[in-house]
Design an enzyme around this catalytic site. Structure first.
Site, short mmCIF file in Angstrom:
data_model
loop_
_atom_site.label_atom_id
_atom_site.label_comp_id
_atom_site.label_asym_id
_atom_site.label_seq_id
_atom_site.Cartn_x
_atom_site.Cartn_y
_atom_site.Cartn_z
CD GLU A 156 -4.46 9.06 3.76
OE1 GLU A 156 -4.12 8.96 5.00
OE2 GLU A 156 -4.81 8.34 3.01
CG HIS B 182 -1.34 8.25 2.75
ND1 HIS B 182 -1.91 7.07 2.66
CD2 HIS B 182 -0.65 8.31 4.05
CE1 HIS B 182 -2.14 6.43 4.10
NE2 HIS B 182 -1.27 7.19 4.70
CG HIS C 230 2.69 5.50 6.36
ND1 HIS C 230 2.56 5.26 7.97
CD2 HIS C 230 1.67 6.25 5.79
CE1 HIS C 230 1.27 5.61 8.03
NE2 HIS C 230 0.83 6.11 6.93
CG HIS D 20 0.12 9.89 7.79
ND1 HIS D 20 -0.87 9.19 7.02
CD2 HIS D 20 -0.40 11.36 7.62
CE1 HIS D 20 -1.86 10.12 6.75
NE2 HIS D 20 -1.44 11.24 7.04
CG HIS E 264 -1.58 -1.45 1.42
ND1 HIS E 264 -2.63 -1.79 0.47
CD2 HIS E 264 -1.64 -2.31 2.47
CE1 HIS E 264 -2.88 -3.01 0.86
NE2 HIS E 264 -2.28 -3.22 2.19
CB THR F 215 -5.94 7.22 6.61
OG1 THR F 215 -4.69 7.07 6.26
CG2 THR F 215 -6.25 8.47 7.53
#
Ligand SMILES: COc1ccc2c(ccc[n+]2C(=O)c2ccc(S(N)(=O)=O)cc2)c1
Ligand SMILES: [Zn+2]
Length: 267
Positions: free
Chosen positions: A105, A95, A93, A118, A65, A199
């Site tokens: 996000e 996004h 990590h 994050h 992911h 999330t």
């Protein structure tokens, strides 16, 4: 059950089928409506303080992911601000989106950023480890940093340099050159804070979110490197209908803040 992901088939709008909490009323991310934020003197009186041990950044893994740097929690701590007790860093990590006009996000007054970093912490004053903490409303705290396109980010470059060795899902490698999480935080420490969730599935409603107001810069090339990760295992065919299994986008769209309070600290 088909593994969750970010494609039409297994993406955020399908998660509630296998993870009912994803349809809860304390979900993340949210749009930060800056007009709704209330400044809170109690936040101003207890400055957010953190201590990280760069040598404790251990491994980087392709979770399928995204990339994730796992950290030995010992020696780290996050206290103050909205937090009761001490939280320890477990992992960090990112996004991102398929192009730099989206990918964060959280959004701010409806505006998306190119990516979002994050730093995941767990409440070590009350719980034995991160997994246990994830099951309690005060279990986790995530520091969120908005990333916008600009100069190359030297600290994140240490992550980018490792991406070729974790190109496929499940691959992991040692982080040889220590990465200092503190160097990835913005200069000004103003933030918004609200009660939310993971999330990603199972979307546990156990996160105190602290989102810094000041974005940090990252280059287009660095974002392109993130998008070169693959969501499937080496030697397996690509399950996702994404462009040949490239992880080009891994952000969850925003959910309603509902009746939750949104507080801010600093201008
Ligand atoms: C009980 O199920 C889980 C699932 C994931 C857990 C977790 C505990 C810590 C971190 N994680 C994570 O891997 C994790 C935590 C937070 C986030 S996020 N995007 O910061 O909300 C993403 C991933 C527990
Ligand atoms: Zn995240």
């Amino acid at each position: 059950a088909a593994e969750w992901g970010y494609t039409k088939r297994n993406g955020p709008f399908t998660w509630a089928k296998n993870y009912p909490t994803a349809a809860g009323i304390r979900q993340s991310p949210v749009d930060i409506d800056t007009a709704l934020a209330t400044s809170d003197s109690s936040l101003e009186s207890k400055p957010l303080r953190w201590k990280y041990v760069p040598q404790n950044t251990r491994t980087i893994v392709n979770s399928g992911h995204g990339w994730r740097v796992d950290v030995d929690s010992e020696g780290s701590e996050l206290v103050g601000g909205p937090l009761e007790g001490t939280y320890k860093l477990q992992q960090f990590h990112c996004h991102w989106g398929s192009s730099s006009d989206k990918g964060s996000e959280h959004t701010v007054d409806g505006q998306s950023y190119a990516a979002e970093l994050h730093l995941v912490h767990w409440n070590s004053s009350k719980y034995a480890d991160c997994g246990e903490a994830a099951d309690y409303p005060d279990g986790l705290t995530v520091l969120g940093v908005l990333l916008k396109v600009g100069a190359k980010n030297p600290e994140l470059q240490k992550v980018i340099d490792l991406i070729p060795s974790i190109s496929h899902r499940g691959e992991k490698t040692e982080v040889k050159e220590a990465i200092d999480p503190a160097k990835m935080l913005p200069k000004t420490l103003s933030y918004w804070t609200y009660l939310g969730s993971l999330t990603v599935p199972p979307c546990n409603e156990s996160v105190t979110w602290i989102l810094f107001k000041e974005p940090v810069e990252v280059s287009e090339e660095q974002l392109a490197a993130f998008r070169s990760l693959r969501c499937y295992k080496r030697g397996e065919e690509c399950p996702c209908d994404e462009v040949d299994g490239l992880l080009i986008s891994n952000y969850r769209p925003t959910l309603p803040l509902g009746t939750r309070e949104l507080r801010e600290c600093g201008s």
